[in-house]
Write an enzyme that holds these catalytic residues in place. Structure first.
Site, PDB file in Angstrom:
ATOM      1  N   GLY A  52       0.422  -5.261   0.568  1.00  0.00           N
ATOM      2  CA  GLY A  52      -0.642  -5.270  -0.433  1.00  0.00           C
ATOM      3  C   GLY A  52      -0.164  -5.798  -1.779  1.00  0.00           C
ATOM      4  O   GLY A  52      -0.971  -6.290  -2.579  1.00  0.00           O
ATOM      5  N   GLU A  70      -0.443  -9.439  -1.409  1.00  0.00           N
ATOM      6  CA  GLU A  70      -1.885  -9.733  -1.328  1.00  0.00           C
ATOM      7  C   GLU A  70      -2.529  -9.681  -2.723  1.00  0.00           C
ATOM      8  O   GLU A  70      -3.387 -10.493  -3.045  1.00  0.00           O
ATOM      9  CB  GLU A  70      -2.556  -8.733  -0.377  1.00  0.00           C
ATOM     10  N   GLU A  77       3.542  -5.825   7.226  1.00  0.00           N
ATOM     11  CA  GLU A  77       2.676  -4.835   7.867  1.00  0.00           C
ATOM     12  C   GLU A  77       2.945  -4.655   9.358  1.00  0.00           C
ATOM     13  O   GLU A  77       2.847  -3.556   9.891  1.00  0.00           O
ATOM     14  CB  GLU A  77       1.196  -5.196   7.659  1.00  0.00           C
ATOM     15  N   ALA A  88       0.851  -1.185   0.000  1.00  0.00           N
ATOM     16  CA  ALA A  88       0.000   0.000   0.000  1.00  0.00           C
ATOM     17  C   ALA A  88       0.891   1.240   0.000  1.00  0.00           C
ATOM     18  O   ALA A  88       2.065   1.173   0.375  1.00  0.00           O
ATOM     19  CB  ALA A  88      -0.869  -0.010   1.259  1.00  0.00           C
TER      20      ALA A  88
HETATM   21  N1  CAA Z   1       4.521   3.623   0.351  1.00  0.00           N
HETATM   22  C1  CAA Z   1       4.993   4.846   0.082  1.00  0.00           C
HETATM   23  N2  CAA Z   1       6.304   5.101  -0.156  1.00  0.00           N
HETATM   24  C2  CAA Z   1       7.148   4.059  -0.110  1.00  0.00           C
HETATM   25  C3  CAA Z   1       6.715   2.754   0.165  1.00  0.00           C
HETATM   26  C4  CAA Z   1       5.327   2.540   0.410  1.00  0.00           C
HETATM   27  N3  CAA Z   1       4.831   1.325   0.649  1.00  0.00           N
HETATM   28  N4  CAA Z   1       7.786   1.942   0.142  1.00  0.00           N
HETATM   29  C5  CAA Z   1       8.839   2.699  -0.151  1.00  0.00           C
HETATM   30  N5  CAA Z   1       8.469   3.983  -0.310  1.00  0.00           N
HETATM   31  C6  CAA Z   1       9.328   5.111  -0.677  1.00  0.00           C
HETATM   32  C7  CAA Z   1      10.396   5.392   0.368  1.00  0.00           C
HETATM   33  O1  CAA Z   1       9.931   6.270   1.361  1.00  0.00           O
HETATM   34  C8  CAA Z   1      11.497   6.006  -0.471  1.00  0.00           C
HETATM   35  O2  CAA Z   1      11.161   7.354  -0.699  1.00  0.00           O
HETATM   36  P1  CAA Z   1      12.337   8.461  -0.867  1.00  0.00           P
HETATM   37  O3  CAA Z   1      13.173   7.996  -2.014  1.00  0.00           O
HETATM   38  O4  CAA Z   1      11.586   9.708  -1.087  1.00  0.00           O
HETATM   39  O5  CAA Z   1      13.091   8.439   0.440  1.00  0.00           O
HETATM   40  C9  CAA Z   1      11.380   5.262  -1.801  1.00  0.00           C
HETATM   41  O6  CAA Z   1      10.054   4.720  -1.828  1.00  0.00           O
HETATM   42  C10 CAA Z   1      12.361   4.136  -1.973  1.00  0.00           C
HETATM   43  O7  CAA Z   1      12.303   3.307  -0.835  1.00  0.00           O
HETATM   44  P2  CAA Z   1      13.624   2.727  -0.150  1.00  0.00           P
HETATM   45  O8  CAA Z   1      14.633   3.791   0.015  1.00  0.00           O
HETATM   46  O9  CAA Z   1      13.190   1.978   1.066  1.00  0.00           O
HETATM   47  O10 CAA Z   1      14.124   1.736  -1.292  1.00  0.00           O
HETATM   48  P3  CAA Z   1      14.792   0.300  -1.183  1.00  0.00           P
HETATM   49  O11 CAA Z   1      15.054  -0.139  -2.561  1.00  0.00           O
HETATM   50  O12 CAA Z   1      15.900   0.322  -0.188  1.00  0.00           O
HETATM   51  O13 CAA Z   1      13.664  -0.665  -0.566  1.00  0.00           O
HETATM   52  C11 CAA Z   1      11.493  -1.621  -0.343  1.00  0.00           C
HETATM   53  C12 CAA Z   1      12.506  -0.951  -1.275  1.00  0.00           C
HETATM   54  C13 CAA Z   1      12.041  -2.995   0.110  1.00  0.00           C
HETATM   55  C14 CAA Z   1      10.221  -1.819  -1.109  1.00  0.00           C
HETATM   56  C15 CAA Z   1      11.271  -0.745   0.906  1.00  0.00           C
HETATM   57  O14 CAA Z   1      10.982   0.570   0.485  1.00  0.00           O
HETATM   58  C16 CAA Z   1      10.134  -1.185   1.794  1.00  0.00           C
HETATM   59  O15 CAA Z   1      10.304  -2.082   2.594  1.00  0.00           O
HETATM   60  N6  CAA Z   1       8.977  -0.509   1.678  1.00  0.00           N
HETATM   61  C17 CAA Z   1       7.838  -0.741   2.541  1.00  0.00           C
HETATM   62  C18 CAA Z   1       7.119  -1.987   2.180  1.00  0.00           C
HETATM   63  C19 CAA Z   1       5.920  -2.167   3.058  1.00  0.00           C
HETATM   64  O16 CAA Z   1       5.950  -1.998   4.252  1.00  0.00           O
HETATM   65  N7  CAA Z   1       4.802  -2.569   2.432  1.00  0.00           N
HETATM   66  C20 CAA Z   1       3.589  -2.809   3.142  1.00  0.00           C
HETATM   67  C21 CAA Z   1       2.786  -1.567   3.132  1.00  0.00           C
HETATM   68  S1  CAA Z   1       1.355  -1.730   4.144  1.00  0.00           S
HETATM   69  C22 CAA Z   1       0.259  -2.598   3.220  1.00  0.00           C
HETATM   70  O17 CAA Z   1       0.527  -3.002   2.132  1.00  0.00           O
HETATM   71  C23 CAA Z   1      -1.059  -2.777   3.921  1.00  0.00           C
HETATM   72  C24 CAA Z   1      -2.039  -3.577   3.228  1.00  0.00           C
HETATM   73  O18 CAA Z   1      -2.360  -4.653   3.633  1.00  0.00           O
HETATM   74  C25 CAA Z   1      -2.749  -3.050   2.069  1.00  0.00           C
END
Ligand code: CAA
Length: 700
Positions: free
Chosen positions: A101, A104, A124, A62
């Site tokens: 998500g 999912e 999450e 998400a």
């Molecule tokens: N939403 C919004 N922004 C996000 C994001 C997300 N899910 N994931 C990453 N970003 C943004 C970061 O803030 C970062 O922004 P900046 O460049 O402006 O700082 C950019 O994307 C790149 O992220 P990283 O620097 O972390 O890049 P990376 O290559 O080192 O890692 C990643 C990539 C493994 C995807 C890591 O970003 C990550 O773990 N993201 C979160 C994943 C997550 O928690 N997903 C679950 C979300 S909750 C959900 O999905 C609920 C549901 O059930 C619907």
């Protein structure tokens, strides 16, 4: 350009998400997916559908920035329900990470294929929530609860290979992913494969459904100490629903759990932290054109505990490193400890013999500074005394190339003063690691008043390569972390003198969510360290000096503040210590009084927040959230409490000011007087989060 595109490749529809950087499921992506799957589902020319992503990763979840805002239709659950009901084979083609998500959505497809380097997970819980689009109900059905439970409770992603072994992924694709996914889809069409929705797969949970009590064994097998965090508790019960309820009832329970968690302070704190960590290494006043130098070879001075740990970081990242000690004996001891550490990791299954051999081969021991002549970066980790540091830097200047970056691992000392002993001040900075340095994530990068942008950028870059979380701080005694810890230490000792006992102080700290209280912590670190420093500086502490005089140095001598029996690490309150404390109160003319857990907790936490405010005032940290990153990564501040400055905003600054003023008056502790910044923000009705970012002050 649209964030979701649909095209037909022969009779296979390809739906591509292109929403850089990580293909997060913002509103337009959800709407685009819904539309594309509906169209492809209804297109008579299409026999199968492949979902893939452009850029570096599959959907990473998400869009976290949308949480807390009013929801916009369609929700992800609606999108997934539509995908799930398509009557043609649907295949998710995964590269990078399919997270939250994202996974999912893939679970809404009939099949999943992935490249070997891909990872999948439901992280999450790390954001203080639970998978809110069916993940808690679908993953157990697909992979079995024994696999799904630890994945969801830990939030850690698993490899494509692991996912294949547990049926989460159906095939690993070598070579071009999209071509492989299309071929896979065609194969399914040709086979006339039965299309079973993940929600309808019951075989892997059938046994648990018949014997729901067995779920408790799965909980027990994955139990982790939970110090007040809500998400694991709620998630566990929602997961139980996967075996005790129908799929739709389970989904309902999931939705309720998600809604409850997402509006809570703990989730807000964790989301704050997610972005804080990513912000901390951004330096607004650094030129965008500056490029970090590549560190092909590193050097470390000192093979003690810190030097050894720092060295391991480089070897772990595949960077050759030379470690220099004064004598062969000290060098061999240090190298022996490094090897032992690796052997322990190997015994626990963390690395293979080949990994161990490779890492040890990257480490070169030496007693000759000249062996650092080709190093790109040298980190000094010798005894914490200014004259010794200066001597080392003078030597380093002679033996290293003029462009070599020289870093000190000092925890307290003035980096500018150290830099001034060299003729290349711009190349000098602090890289303050935390013990054990091969484990702890935090790296305080100390920007000296004349540190060059190139040196700073190189330190940030190398920190990431060795798997640290870099935070930029300015020069002051103790930088951010230890300076604030000192404020807490003063308060902790004062509380003992006023009437509290160590176990009460520690209980207030662990009750807040820290893994350890300050006194259990000092027993672990060794009371003799502080004693030696106090003696060198002509300072005294009646309580701690008395303990040391009795040979009570902490865990290593079987007693310190607490007693430790039979080699156990469990602290037992001790009458000897209590007597020493009571005497110290008497000698200081203090009448002891009972002190509530609330007062103890507030004085410990608010004194740190107050020092944090001074740090911001003086321009030692760029943002309040940087201080949070330091505390969560380096000092065990519970991430679900967001870090000291986030927590301060949550409590409310006017309350903190009022309490600090009251405690300062009552205890006579001047350092409890609220900092000017704290008072100003409180008076203006603002929080720390309103401060934004300001560069590290390059004060003289
Ligand atoms: N939403 C919004 N922004 C996000 C994001 C997300 N899910 N994931 C990453 N970003 C943004 C970061 O803030 C970062 O922004 P900046 O460049 O402006 O700082 C950019 O994307 C790149 O992220 P990283 O620097 O972390 O890049 P990376 O290559 O080192 O890692 C990643 C990539 C493994 C995807 C890591 O970003 C990550 O773990 N993201 C979160 C994943 C997550 O928690 N997903 C679950 C979300 S909750 C959900 O999905 C609920 C549901 O059930 C619907």
């Amino acid at each position: 350009m649209s964030v979701v595109s649909l095209r037909n490749e022969g009779d296979v529809a390809v739906i591509t998400v292109d929403n850089p950087p990580v293909n997060a499921l913002k509103h337009e992506v959800r709407a685009g997916l819904l539309d594309a799957f509906k169209k492809a589902g209804a297109d008579a020319n299409v026999k199968a559908i492949v979902l893939n992503c452009a850029g570096r990763t599959f959907i990473a979840g998400a869009d976290i920035t949308e949480f807390g805002k009013p929801p916009k239709e369609p929700g992800l659950s609606e999108v997934i329900a539509t995908i799930e009901n398509v009557q043609k084979p649907t295949v998710a083609a995964i590269h990078g990470t399919a997270l939250g998500g994202g996974l999912e959505t893939a679970l809404g497809c009939h099949f999943r294929v992935a490249v070997a380097t891909a990872k999948v997970g439901l992280p999450e819980i790390k954001l203080g929530i639970l998978p809110g689009a069916g993940g808690t109900q679908r993953l157990p059905r697909l992979a079995g609860m024994e696999k799904a439970f630890p994945m969801i409770i830990s939030g850690d992603p698993i490899s494509a290979k692991d996912a294949l072994a547990h049926g989460i992924v159906d095939e690993i694709i070598d070579g071009d992913l999209l071509a492989g996914a299309i071929a896979f889809a065609k194969k399914k069409v040709a086979e006339g494969a039965k299309l079973v929705r993940v929600r309808d797969r019951e075989e892997k949970i059938a046994d648990l459904k018949a014997n729901p009590d067995k779920f408790n064994d799965i909980i027990a097998a994955n139990s982790k100490k939970n110090r007040g965090e809500e998400a694991p508790v709620v998630t566990t019960e929602v997961l139980r629903g996967a075996i005790t309820k129908s799929f739709d009832e389970g989904l309902k329970g999931e939705r309720e759990g998600f809604m409850k968690l997402v509006v809570g302070d703990q989730s807000k704190a964790k989301r704050h932290y997610f972005f804080a960590e990513r912000e901390a290494a951004k330096v607004p006043d650094m030129s965008k054109d500056v490029k970090p130098k590549t560190v092909k070879k590193a050097g470390v001075i000192g093979a003690g505990t810190m030097g050894g740990g720092i060295t391991m970081n480089f070897a772990n990242a595949g960077i050759p490193v030379t470690i220099v000690e004064m004598t062969e004996e000290a060098l061999n001891r240090g190298l022996g400890i490094i090897r032992k550490n690796y052997e322990n990791t190997m015994r626990r299954g963390g690395i293979s013999q080949a990994d161990l051999d490779k890492r040890m081969s990257l480490i070169k021991g030496s007693t000759d500074f000249n062996d650092l002549s080709d190093a790109d970066l040298v980190i000094e980790a010798v005894f914490e005394e200014m004259p010794i540091k200066k001597e080392v830097f003078a030597k380093l200047e002679k033996v290293t190339r003029p462009d070599t970056i020289l870093a000190t691992n000092t925890s307290y000392l003035n980096v500018d003063e150290i830099a001034a002993t060299t003729g290349r001040v711009p190349n000098v900075l602090g890289m303050h690691f935390f013990s054990p340095a091969n484990v702890m994530k935090l790296l305080e990068i100390v920007r000296g008043k004349n540190t060059s942008d190139e040196a700073l950028a190189t330190a940030i870059d190398v920190a990431r390569k060795i798997n640290k979380v870099p935070t930029i701080v300015g020069v002051c005694h103790g930088f951010v972390g230890n300076r604030m810890l000192k404020a807490r230490g003063i308060e902790a000792e004062s509380l003992l003198l006023e009437g509290a006992l160590p176990q009460e102080v520690d209980a207030a700290t662990t009750g807040f969510g820290f893994p350890m209280g300050p006194f259990a912590m000092s027993d672990l670190a060794g009371l003799d360290i502080g004693w030696r420093i106090r003696k060198a500086m002509g300072q005294k502490s009646e309580i701690f000096d008395s303990l040391c005089e009795l040979g009570r140095y902490g865990q290593k001598t079987g007693s310190g503040v607490y007693r430790y029996e039979g080699g156990s690490r469990t602290p037992i309150p001790d009458e000897v210590t209590e007597q020493i404390i009571v005497n110290a109160s008497k000698n200081a003319g203090i009448k002891r009084r009972p002190i509530s857990q609330q007062e103890i907790g507030e004085r410990l936490i608010f004194s740190m927040i107050n020092e944090g405010a001074r740090i911001l005032e003086e321009g030692i940290a760029m943002r309040p959230s940087d201080i949070d990153v330091v505390y969560v990564n380096g000092y065990g501040w519970p991430v679900w409490q967001g870090g000291p400055m986030f927590y301060a905003d949550l409590v409310g600054l006017p309350y903190i000011v009022e309490k600090l003023e009251g405690y300062a008056k009552e205890s006579g502790n001047e350092h409890l007087q609220p900092a000017a910044l704290l008072k100003r923000l409180a008076a203006e009705g603002r929080g720390f989060s309103s401060l934004g970012v300001s560069p590290i002050k390059k004060a003289a």
